[in-house]
Scaffold this motif. Structure first.
Motif: not given
Lengths: 320, 320
Positions: B236, B241-242, B253, B256-257, B260-266
């Motif tokens: 969690r 992600l830069k 991946l 990630l499931v 339950e990770v959140t991957l944020l593109g930035s």
């Protein structure tokens, strides 16, 4: 007892499997019905290096345990947790550091006559919910996890990618929210099933991805699903990823960065909401049952579950 | 005028490039200093199929434009937007559907004597901020975007992966929040630079990923970075992600499931916060300058920027 076991990637129906050992805090449950899920098929193909009795979707009757549970119909959460680690202490018990997972990770599953499970994992099944409905509680809870993690309002523009076993449950949960919903898939029968439920369905070949969906729920179970989702989601939108085989090979995550997309991994969900929805008949699961096999035909059942034109395949383990 | 152009993947220093055409609503800016960024190097290698003048990090003086801006020192936001599309209307102008991007996407950049830019993209540079500092506003704003997208509290356990040009800015922005911060990298000199700033630094070979970081900011610019981040982040937790070249090939991946990770593109960030931080001397950017080349030595400068032991390489285009 009878049990479907996986060992070194070999699946077998065993007739003389030892009875489950019932430890402190556990109940013995006689399994009525069990559901076959994509994860079971992945496990047979080596996922999780699982060794034991397969299966994690079930409804049954408590055979031994505390008196308030005995002879009651129950469904069972799959994460068996320590209640002591940092994740359990933080209220994230489904992510317990020391968990075992029924039929998935170092704990025997439910494709068997009986299973021993932690008492605290059990939920009573209301009389209004049949066995054929209750066996869907685990995947339906996983569908409710989508809306638990990602706020969906009536104005939210949502697409479900992949109307399979899980995708059709997710679509129904989302439809209840009154959001702007479309389902994108490949199989005409499954798309038709959506349309019959009043959910707009689009064939993937007719899809023109326009980076315009607020939320895309990726339920394809296929590696290429994430790439399609990235082409559909709007800048600053959210992809909820349900497929454990998503990515990678060839999927360009540059789009996730450029469009500042949020990718949310999503797994197990809340059983009470799923049970409540079934009791209210708010979600139709019966039409998702393609066929029920007796436990003695488990090999044929697993083969049928691998056929993409089928939806849910059930195993009838014992009479109610 | 002089300009560094990219055409069909060929980079060239041109001495007789046409002066920029200044359209309605635009100002002409004489470039003092420009910064070379990883994206410039990717563009030279074919990213975005860019054709035009390279460069998007700059400080300069307004040569022609409205009187309140003329002769003023300015920095410039890179997204040139329509203010009419759904994204602009929703307050997400950086994601404008019709945008061009300075030196990146269908708009000439700043590795040149002069550049024409939309007036509304300009920010005045306070006297307290030198040219050598102001040229960092664009990447520093991108660093501030991390904390704009992902709440960081004093108790948040954060790791920055990849102490390069951007990672060292991100680390300094995070350090200001008083969070529990570590930087993970490969280059001893860059790790030492972190330690000198009071930021704990760990060599990637000494890292034992334990799924225990609340937030991991992936700034490696390398495809394998995301896999390391997934092994570091807690269930969690969040990965920001830069790197636009993150993933895929070989990165699983499933983690990630399951977690339950959140991957944020930035991507791009707020210029005012970056300018304010520089004026307050809250962020040190001067120690990140490895070398400044005159514009006439742009090819040597680009080569130096590709050397991983260098941090920021600047181009001196004109005297202040």
């Amino acid at each position: 007892m009878r049990a479907v076991t996986v060992r070194n990637g070999n699946v077998a129906l065993v007739h003389d499997h030892p009875e489950p050992e019932v430890r402190e805090g556990e109940c013995l449950v006689r399994v009525h019905l069990a559901g076959i899920c994509a994860t079971d098929l992945h496990i047979i193909n080596g996922y999780m290096n699982f060794d034991g009795v397969l299966g994690h979707e079930m409804v049954g009757t408590v055979v031994s345990g505390p008196s308030e549970l005995r002879d009651k119909r129950v469904v069972c959460e799959i994460n068996c947790v320590c209640r002591k680690c940092d994740m359990c202490s933080a209220g994230l018990a489904n992510h317990c550091r020391n968990r075992t997972v029924i039929g998935i990770d170092r704990r025997d599953g439910c494709f068997a006559d009986q299973i021993a499970v932690p008492q605290r994992n059990l939920h009573l099944v209301p009389d209004a919910v049949s066995d054929e409905e209750a066996v869907f509680v685990e995947p339906l809870a996983a569908a409710y996890q989508v809306v638990a993690q990602c706020p969906i309002e009536s104005h939210t523009n949502v697409s479900v990618l992949g109307p399979g076993r899980l995708g059709l449950l997710v679509a129904q949960v989302l439809a209840q929210r009154g959001c702007k919903l479309t389902v994108v898939g490949r199989n005409p029968a499954k798309l038709e099933m959506c349309e019959k439920k009043g959910i707009q369905a689009i064939h993937v070949d007719d899809l023109v991805p326009r980076h315009d969906r607020d939320v895309v729920v990726e339920c394809t179970g296929a590696p290429e699903g994430l790439g399609i989702a990235l082409a559909m989601v709007r800048p600053r939108g959210t992809i909820v990823l349900k497929s454990t085989c998503a990515g990678p090979g060839g999927i360009n995550l540059a789009s996730l960065v450029i469009h500042e997309v949020t990718l949310l991994g999503s797994r197990c969900g809340p059983f009470p909401e799923a049970l409540d929805a079934l009791a209210r008949k708010a979600v139709d699961v019966r039409s998702l049952i393609s066929r029920t096999f007796p436990l003695d035909q488990a090999p044929e059942a697993l083969e049928a579950a691998g056929n993409p034109s089928n939806l849910k395949i059930l195993l009838k383990c014992n009479a109610r």
